[in-house]
Design a protein around this motif. Structure first.
Motif, short mmCIF file in Angstrom:
data_model
loop_
_atom_site.label_atom_id
_atom_site.label_comp_id
_atom_site.label_asym_id
_atom_site.label_seq_id
_atom_site.Cartn_x
_atom_site.Cartn_y
_atom_site.Cartn_z
N MET A 72 0.82 -0.97 0.21
CA MET A 72 -0.06 -0.11 -0.10
C MET A 72 0.79 1.65 0.15
O MET A 72 -0.06 1.73 -0.75
CB MET A 72 -0.86 0.10 1.14
N PHE A 73 1.79 1.04 0.89
CA PHE A 73 2.82 2.55 1.19
C PHE A 73 3.44 2.75 -0.60
O PHE A 73 3.71 4.42 -1.12
CB PHE A 73 3.99 1.85 2.23
N VAL A 74 3.63 1.75 -1.18
CA VAL A 74 4.31 2.21 -2.41
C VAL A 74 3.48 2.83 -3.61
O VAL A 74 3.06 3.50 -4.38
CB VAL A 74 5.51 0.49 -2.93
N GLY A 75 2.92 1.88 -3.26
CA GLY A 75 1.26 3.20 -4.68
C GLY A 75 1.01 4.23 -3.93
O GLY A 75 0.38 4.94 -4.93
N ILE A 76 0.58 4.50 -2.93
CA ILE A 76 0.77 5.93 -2.03
C ILE A 76 2.02 7.07 -2.70
O ILE A 76 1.72 8.15 -2.85
CB ILE A 76 0.47 5.56 -0.96
N GLN A 316 0.31 -1.84 -10.36
CA GLN A 316 0.26 -3.14 -9.77
C GLN A 316 1.91 -3.60 -10.24
O GLN A 316 2.65 -4.42 -9.05
CB GLN A 316 -0.63 -4.29 -10.03
N GLN A 317 3.13 -2.83 -10.85
CA GLN A 317 4.13 -3.58 -10.94
C GLN A 317 5.18 -3.86 -9.45
O GLN A 317 5.79 -4.36 -9.64
CB GLN A 317 5.10 -3.28 -12.75
N SER A 318 4.53 -1.99 -9.94
CA SER A 318 5.61 -2.12 -8.71
C SER A 318 4.97 -2.49 -7.06
O SER A 318 5.90 -2.48 -6.07
CB SER A 318 6.17 -0.87 -8.33
N THR A 319 4.09 -3.31 -6.81
CA THR A 319 3.69 -3.40 -5.56
C THR A 319 3.68 -5.21 -5.75
O THR A 319 3.73 -5.70 -5.27
CB THR A 319 2.02 -2.51 -5.23
N VAL A 320 2.22 -5.08 -6.26
CA VAL A 320 1.11 -6.49 -5.95
C VAL A 320 2.59 -7.44 -6.81
O VAL A 320 2.58 -8.63 -6.41
CB VAL A 320 -0.01 -6.65 -6.33
N LEU A 321 2.80 -7.57 -8.24
CA LEU A 321 4.01 -8.11 -8.81
C LEU A 321 4.83 -8.18 -8.33
O LEU A 321 5.68 -8.97 -8.60
CB LEU A 321 3.50 -7.42 -11.04
N GLN A 452 -3.35 5.38 -8.97
CA GLN A 452 -2.39 4.47 -7.73
C GLN A 452 -2.87 4.87 -6.63
O GLN A 452 -2.49 3.62 -5.92
CB GLN A 452 -1.02 4.89 -7.90
N GLY A 453 -3.80 5.54 -6.56
CA GLY A 453 -3.92 6.36 -4.57
C GLY A 453 -5.09 4.94 -4.73
O GLY A 453 -5.44 4.48 -3.22
#
Length: 500
Positions: A72-76, A316-321, A452-453
């Motif tokens: 979540m932090f990376v997406g924020i 989502q590449q930088s978070t979930v993936l 992204q938020g």
């Protein structure tokens, strides 16, 4: 480089047709090219490993956060980056001018990466992220305007110049993500070395920017629309009100016990919804907007939603993936284990390969190419298909998923990006009301911030063992919205009033 002067005494763009020292383009383009390359090297390089750094155990070099909070932090962080661009564009236009704003942004970015490279855990993280958000917000919108300033409106080299400049983004992203992924995964180095490499990259970009800055021209050294004394007093008052509201909100969050990473994350997500809403309301109610322009704004609304949803999935590449690649992907290739962050380098590589092909296709089709709503529909279907591919890969695999499934997903996703991202920015400028040109362009970036938020909050639903359901859910959202946009393509095109 000095600027030429018009018959009326006004400054002209720094580049002229006789100035063709960089692949037939103005020499100043080389300065901006390498500044952007190193800035994207640092941005994408750091972002590639940020989630891993946050949730990796402390004894293995990370911060030991809970994985859902880390994702979540990376997406924020990504959402805040795009929202801060509104501030950078305003400062460049009204206060400091594009050149100084770019310089200050590069400095803050370098300081941010230096802070992340220091071993002070969460303190280093929060200081570094703060500098990076503000610094990127200052640099990103202004360096693009500097590229445009190199060409007169009649200069036929403009499109080719922006194409060359766009390559700097992908070269920097490709190299940066490879290097930081390797450093972070290496037992001899680790995450702080990766962040240090990002700092060095930005330092190199800043150094060559300062050395070549005189080539850009004096007309971008000052604000094009500086604040008058009366406006400065009004701005000061408004800033005071904003600061007072911010203190009230943060104070209330502290009193409620939610002034933490998750609470601030929700605050930024809410802001990502409120800001574009205020932009739309302000423009639609303005007497400066004509009936035709108001119609175009209504036409832009479904496109805005499409942009937001697309980037909700894309980022989502930088978070979930990243988490998926870390725990679910079979990363053994021969006898070599691929670092989990390395897959992100495939996207810029695919762009370098596919962008020229698509450009040739659009050129040959000419007026027969699909309309903007159809391109948006295709982009949504492609990114939906990309997540279907990964879902199928999970269901057909055992404990680990073959890396080729993820490679195929990113290939399809990148094709969708090329249909939506450059087209989206282009149509945003075309549909912008004359009195709100800059603000409407800001809406494009606020759409990405919104995506992204919201996407950051969705990451909490991703858990090990639930990967296929999560990916199918994202795919369904994109496919359904693609159908909706396609079904109203005629109405949207009509409301665009002659814009294609």
């Amino acid at each position: 480089m000095s600027t030429s002067t018009s018959a009326h005494g006004g400054p002209q763009p720094a580049g002229t047709h006789s100035d063709s020292g960089f692949f037939g383009q103005p020499r100043a383009l080389s300065t901006l090219f390498f500044t952007e390359m190193w800035e994207r090297f640092s941005y994408y390089g750091m972002r590639a490993v940020l989630a891993l750094y946050l949730y990796t155990a402390i004894d293995k070099g990370g911060l030991g956060w809970d994985k859902p909070l880390a994702l979540m932090f990376v997406g924020i962080y990504g959402s805040a980056i795009y929202m801060s661009g509104v501030l950078g564009g305003w400062l460049a236009d009204r206060v400091t001018g594009p050149q100084k704003t770019t310089q200050y942004g590069a400095l803050l970015i370098m300081f941010g990466h230096i802070a992340l490279a220091t071993p002070f855990a969460d303190v280093s993280l929060y200081i570094g992220i703060f500098f990076l958000v503000i610094g990127t917000g200052l640099l990103k919108p202004t360096i693009n305007s500097l590229v445009g300033s190199l060409y007169s409106p009649e200069d036929t080299r403009r499109d080719a110049g922006f194409t060359i400049f766009y390559m700097s983004v992908n070269i920097g992203a490709f190299v940066g993500q490879i290097l930081t992924a390797w450093l972070a995964a290496s037992p001899s180095y680790g995450y702080h070395w990766a962040f240090g490499a990002a700092a060095i990259g930005m330092a190199l970009g800043l150094a060559q920017y300062m050395l070549g800055r005189n080539r850009i021209g004096v007309h971008t050294a000052v604000a094009p629309n500086p604040l008058s004394p009366e406006e400065r007093s009004k701005v000061g008052g408004r800033l005071g009100i904003i600061a007072f509201i911010a203190v009230l909100v943060l104070g209330a969050m502290y009193a409620a016990g939610v002034l933490d990473a998750a609470g601030v994350g929700w605050l930024i997500t809410i802001m990502s919804v409120i800001l574009p809403t205020l932009y739309f309301v302000t423009m639609l109610r303005s007497p400066q907007v004509t009936a035709v322009e108001r119609s175009r704004l209504f036409a832009y609304m479904p496109l805005f939603v499409a942009i937001a949803l697309f980037f909700m999935l894309f980022e989502q590449q930088s978070t979930v993936l990243v988490a998926f690649a870390d725990t679910k992907l079979d990363r053994l290739i021969g006898g070599w284990e691929m670092p989990p962050a390395l897959f992100q380098a495939l996207n810029p590589l695919y762009i370098v390969i596919m962008a020229p092909i698509l450009a040739i296709l659009w050129t040959r089709l000419g007026t027969r190419q699909p309309t903007t709503p159809i391109k948006f529909s295709l982009a949504l279907w492609l990114i939906g298909l990309a997540y279907v591919i990964t879902s199928v890969g999970v269901l057909l695999s055992g404990d680990k998923v073959n890396v080729l499934w993820l490679a195929a997903m990113l290939l399809v996703m990148t094709a969708g990006e090329l249909l939506l991202s450059p087209v989206g920015l282009s149509v945003t400028t075309k549909l912008a009301p004359e009195a709100f040109k800059a603000q409407t362009v800001a809406l494009f970036f606020l759409a990405i911030a919104l995506g992204q938020g919201v996407g950051a909050q969705l990451t909490v639903f991703y858990t090990e063992g639930n990967e296929a359901n999560y990916f199918f859910g994202l795919a369904a959202a994109a496919l359904v919205l693609g159908v909706i946009v396609y079904s109203i393509k005629g109405r949207v095109s009509e409301a665009m009033r002659g814009v294609h």
